[in-house]
Design an enzyme around this catalytic site. Structure first.
Site, PDB file in Angstrom:
ATOM      1  N   HIS A  37       9.241   1.894   0.539  1.00 44.70           N
ATOM      2  CA  HIS A  37       8.641   1.350  -0.691  1.00 44.70           C
ATOM      3  C   HIS A  37       8.626  -0.183  -0.634  1.00 44.70           C
ATOM      4  O   HIS A  37       7.648  -0.818  -1.050  1.00 44.70           O
ATOM      5  CB  HIS A  37       9.466   1.747  -1.922  1.00 44.70           C
ATOM      6  CG  HIS A  37       9.475   3.209  -2.223  1.00 44.70           C
ATOM      7  ND1 HIS A  37      10.590   3.990  -2.085  1.00 44.70           N
ATOM      8  CD2 HIS A  37       8.498   4.037  -2.672  1.00 44.70           C
ATOM      9  CE1 HIS A  37      10.322   5.233  -2.439  1.00 44.70           C
ATOM     10  NE2 HIS A  37       9.052   5.293  -2.795  1.00 44.70           N
ATOM     11  N   VAL A 180       6.759   3.937   7.222  1.00 41.67           N
ATOM     12  CA  VAL A 180       7.921   3.226   7.775  1.00 41.67           C
ATOM     13  C   VAL A 180       8.917   4.279   8.251  1.00 41.67           C
ATOM     14  O   VAL A 180       9.148   5.287   7.566  1.00 41.67           O
ATOM     15  CB  VAL A 180       8.564   2.303   6.709  1.00 41.67           C
ATOM     16  CG1 VAL A 180       9.760   1.572   7.280  1.00 41.67           C
ATOM     17  CG2 VAL A 180       7.527   1.313   6.196  1.00 41.67           C
TER      18      VAL A 180
END
Ligand code: PAF
Length: 291
Positions: A37, A180
């Site tokens: 995030h 990620v």
């Protein structure tokens, strides 16, 4: 960094900023924030000059029996992480009654995207996409962003939200951000906190299955079913994993394909349960131009 909790105040702020000519960027989240995030948030800072992060665990995208009650919540900790990035101006964290004023069970209008829901997570989580599309439209209506950023780990969600903005003329530019990963390849997810030590060790099988799919396609495999078998075999080597799906679809329309054509871009995607944790991951691969 300001925390806004009402629709009225969020709209008032967004309208005033737009009037001043500011470029508004929104990062919608359900909290439980991790480095994935925070990468979206940092990217948001490069796309505009006022960054809002919404934090709302949306009940409408969970079916009964899913993990709505256990989903990680911790507004204070999330806000501390966001403040550390130095790029967030506003956190929009409305209570449920602000986004579902009649209660979600009494709401009668829901947004559907049937064509993109036929495969992958669509048939397995029938409430999920109407819940996501509807809440994203509400968040856009409150935060009035010019740009919104979504992680590509949820690829099916990303493709649908792009069409949501285009088809309903919402005028929000949708930006996808690369997944990620942990060092061993596991995609970061708020749900990784559910994993035991052994499950965590085996969860890398999702990434490995996608890498195997990528290798097969790049080496010239054209039979999508064969590539799906490759992914299933790799996940099958993790005894704690219960496969939900391993599918190859076209990135053009998210439909299953039987033959991968030369130069075609496809999405290989997997979902698997590790006990109560359902993890998803995907990779986009372009087939060689000459097979
Ligand atoms: O990807 C998520 O975290 C959620 O599905 C979203 C887009 C914030 C909607 O609740």
């Amino acid at each position: 960094m300001e925390i806004v909790q009402t629709v009225c105040e969020m709209r008032r702020q967004a309208d005033a900023l737009r009037y001043q000519g500011r470029k508004l960027v929104l990062v919608p989240t359900m909290g439980g924030l991790h480095q994935g995030h925070l990468a979206l948030v940092r990217a948001a800072g490069r796309h505009g000059d006022h960054v809002t992060v919404s934090i709302f665990v949306n009940p409408a995208q969970f079916a009964p029996g899913e993990d709505f009650a256990e989903y990680p919540r911790g507004l204070e900790h999330d806000c501390a992480l966001l403040a550390e990035t130095g790029v967030v101006d506003t956190v929009f964290a409305p209570p449920e009654a602000q986004l579902y004023p009649r209660g979600q069970e009494h709401q009668v209008v829901w947004i559907q995207c049937e064509a993109y829901t036929r495969h992958l997570c669509g048939p397995r989580r029938p409430r999920f996409f109407p819940g996501v599309l509807t809440v994203v439209a509400k968040l856009f209506a409150c935060c009035r962003p010019h740009v919104a950023i979504f992680g590509l780990k949820d690829a099916q969600q990303y493709f649908m939200i792009r069409r949501l903005s285009e088809d309903l003329l919402l005028g929000v530019k949708i930006v996808g951000h690369a997944t990620v990963r942990e060092l061993d390849g596991l995609a970061l997810s708020s749900r990784n906190v559910y994993l035991s030590v052994d499950e965590r060790a085996q969860s890398v099988a999702l990434y490995q299955s996608l890498e195997a799919a990528r290798e097969a396609i790049e080496a010239g495999a054209t039979d999508a079913a064969e590539v799906e078998q490759v992914m299933k075999r790799v996940i099958g080597q993790a005894p704690l994993a219960r496969l939900d799906y391993a599918e190859v679809v076209s990135t053009r329309d998210l439909q299953r394909i039987s033959t991968i054509r030369a130069g075609e871009e496809v999405l290989a995607a997997v979902a698997a349960f590790f006990d109560k944790a359902r993890l998803i991951d995907n990779v986009v691969v372009r087939a060689p131009t000459q097979i």
